[in-house]
Design a protein around this motif. Structure first.
Motif, mmCIF file in Angstrom:
data_model
loop_
_atom_site.group_PDB
_atom_site.id
_atom_site.type_symbol
_atom_site.label_atom_id
_atom_site.label_comp_id
_atom_site.label_asym_id
_atom_site.label_seq_id
_atom_site.Cartn_x
_atom_site.Cartn_y
_atom_site.Cartn_z
ATOM 1 N N ALA A 1 0.846 -1.192 0.000
ATOM 2 C CA ALA A 1 0.000 0.000 0.000
ATOM 3 C C ALA A 1 0.882 1.243 0.000
ATOM 4 N N PRO A 2 0.408 2.313 -0.643
ATOM 5 C CA PRO A 2 1.199 3.551 -0.598
ATOM 6 C C PRO A 2 1.272 4.072 0.832
ATOM 7 N N PRO A 3 2.340 4.770 1.163
ATOM 8 C CA PRO A 3 2.464 5.275 2.529
ATOM 9 C C PRO A 3 1.339 6.251 2.853
ATOM 10 N N ARG A 4 0.830 6.157 4.063
ATOM 11 C CA ARG A 4 -0.253 7.035 4.512
ATOM 12 C C ARG A 4 0.329 8.204 5.285
ATOM 13 N N ASP A 5 -0.362 9.324 5.186
ATOM 14 C CA ASP A 5 0.055 10.480 5.968
ATOM 15 C C ASP A 5 -0.294 10.286 7.441
ATOM 16 N N MET A 6 -1.419 9.614 7.694
ATOM 17 C CA MET A 6 -1.859 9.382 9.074
ATOM 18 C C MET A 6 -1.118 8.183 9.654
ATOM 19 N N PRO A 7 -0.474 8.377 10.790
ATOM 20 C CA PRO A 7 0.227 7.247 11.412
ATOM 21 C C PRO A 7 -0.771 6.274 12.048
ATOM 22 N N PRO A 8 -0.376 5.009 12.168
ATOM 23 C CA PRO A 8 -1.214 4.037 12.874
ATOM 24 C C PRO A 8 -1.392 4.455 14.343
ATOM 25 N N PRO A 9 -2.375 3.872 15.038
ATOM 26 C CA PRO A 9 -2.707 4.310 16.396
ATOM 27 C C PRO A 9 -1.545 4.363 17.383
ATOM 28 N N LEU A 10 -0.686 3.373 17.411
ATOM 29 C CA LEU A 10 0.403 3.373 18.388
ATOM 30 C C LEU A 10 1.445 4.457 18.076
ATOM 31 N N GLU A 11 1.704 4.681 16.793
ATOM 32 C CA GLU A 11 2.607 5.761 16.410
ATOM 33 C C GLU A 11 1.998 7.108 16.797
ATOM 34 N N LEU A 12 0.704 7.247 16.604
ATOM 35 C CA LEU A 12 0.017 8.483 16.985
ATOM 36 C C LEU A 12 0.115 8.716 18.489
ATOM 37 N N GLU A 13 -0.031 7.648 19.259
ATOM 38 C CA GLU A 13 0.082 7.759 20.713
ATOM 39 C C GLU A 13 1.481 8.227 21.129
ATOM 40 N N CYS A 14 2.508 7.702 20.463
ATOM 41 C CA CYS A 14 3.884 8.134 20.745
ATOM 42 C C CYS A 14 4.070 9.607 20.380
ATOM 43 N N LEU A 15 3.529 10.025 19.245
ATOM 44 C CA LEU A 15 3.624 11.426 18.856
ATOM 45 C C LEU A 15 2.927 12.320 19.876
ATOM 46 N N LYS A 16 1.756 11.905 20.330
ATOM 47 C CA LYS A 16 1.029 12.700 21.327
ATOM 48 C C LYS A 16 1.853 12.838 22.611
ATOM 49 N N ALA A 17 2.516 11.757 23.007
ATOM 50 C CA ALA A 17 3.358 11.801 24.202
ATOM 51 C C ALA A 17 4.510 12.780 23.989
ATOM 52 N N LEU A 18 5.134 12.738 22.817
ATOM 53 C CA LEU A 18 6.234 13.662 22.536
ATOM 54 C C LEU A 18 5.746 15.103 22.478
ATOM 55 N N TRP A 19 4.570 15.351 21.906
ATOM 56 C CA TRP A 19 4.038 16.719 21.879
ATOM 57 C C TRP A 19 3.825 17.220 23.304
ATOM 58 N N GLU A 20 3.406 16.323 24.176
ATOM 59 C CA GLU A 20 3.156 16.704 25.567
ATOM 60 C C GLU A 20 4.446 17.094 26.297
ATOM 61 N N ILE A 21 5.513 16.327 26.065
ATOM 62 C CA ILE A 21 6.760 16.575 26.807
ATOM 63 C C ILE A 21 7.790 17.381 26.012
ATOM 64 N N GLY A 22 7.553 17.572 24.734
ATOM 65 C CA GLY A 22 8.472 18.347 23.903
ATOM 66 C C GLY A 22 9.562 17.511 23.274
ATOM 67 N N GLU A 23 10.265 16.760 24.079
ATOM 68 C CA GLU A 23 11.289 15.820 23.617
ATOM 69 C C GLU A 23 11.526 14.821 24.734
ATOM 70 N N GLY A 24 12.042 13.641 24.383
ATOM 71 C CA GLY A 24 12.292 12.670 25.434
ATOM 72 C C GLY A 24 12.893 11.379 24.930
ATOM 73 N N THR A 25 13.370 10.600 25.878
ATOM 74 C CA THR A 25 13.919 9.275 25.604
ATOM 75 C C THR A 25 12.761 8.280 25.485
ATOM 76 N N VAL A 26 13.106 7.067 25.123
ATOM 77 C CA VAL A 26 12.095 6.005 25.064
ATOM 78 C C VAL A 26 11.404 5.887 26.425
ATOM 79 N N ARG A 27 12.185 5.919 27.481
ATOM 80 C CA ARG A 27 11.622 5.794 28.832
ATOM 81 C C ARG A 27 10.653 6.944 29.129
ATOM 82 N N ASP A 28 11.021 8.170 28.742
ATOM 83 C CA ASP A 28 10.142 9.325 28.960
ATOM 84 C C ASP A 28 8.810 9.155 28.234
#
Length: 115
Positions: free
Chosen positions: A5-32
């Motif tokens: 399938a062609p690449p989608r602009d919308m990330p799958p749910p788990l990737e979206l959750e990780c992005l939301k976490a990063l938006w919340e903290i600004g930047e962070g390690t895997v543990r963060d």
């Protein structure tokens, strides 16, 4: 043989959750990132690491080495992702017309206000 399938602009749910976490903290390690996500679900450290690595390969986040860890920073903003989401909904349900989507949303809002 089936084509990928062609690449989608919308990330799958788990990737979206990780992005939301990063938006919340600004930047962070895997543990963060995992610590922020624990409130939503219990994920293994390696799962979050794999998802962040995938996001980095897709250009959605950048990472820099800090000591023995990587620090991840979102490259994709919430607004950019919202634009992708609106486009996807318009393409799938409104024949690509964002105007038709906007009319639909206005009518739904008017119906709720009238109730």
């Amino acid at each position: 043989m089936r084509r990928p399938a062609p690449p989608r602009d919308m990330p799958p749910p788990l990737e979206l959750e990780c992005l939301k976490a990063l938006w919340e903290i600004g930047e962070g390690t895997v543990r963060d990132v995992r610590d922020v996500m624990v409130g939503n679900r219990d994920l293994a450290y390696t799962t979050v690491m794999t998802v962040l690595d995938r996001l980095e390969k897709r250009g959605r986040v950048s990472r820099k080495k800090q000591g023995r860890s990587y620090v991840y920073v979102p490259k994709l903003s919430r607004e950019e992702l919202r634009g992708f989401a609106v486009k996807e909904v318009a393409d799938r349900f409104f024949d690509g017309s964002q105007e038709a989507l906007a009319r639909f949303l206005r009518s739904q809002n008017e119906d709720r206000e009238a109730s």
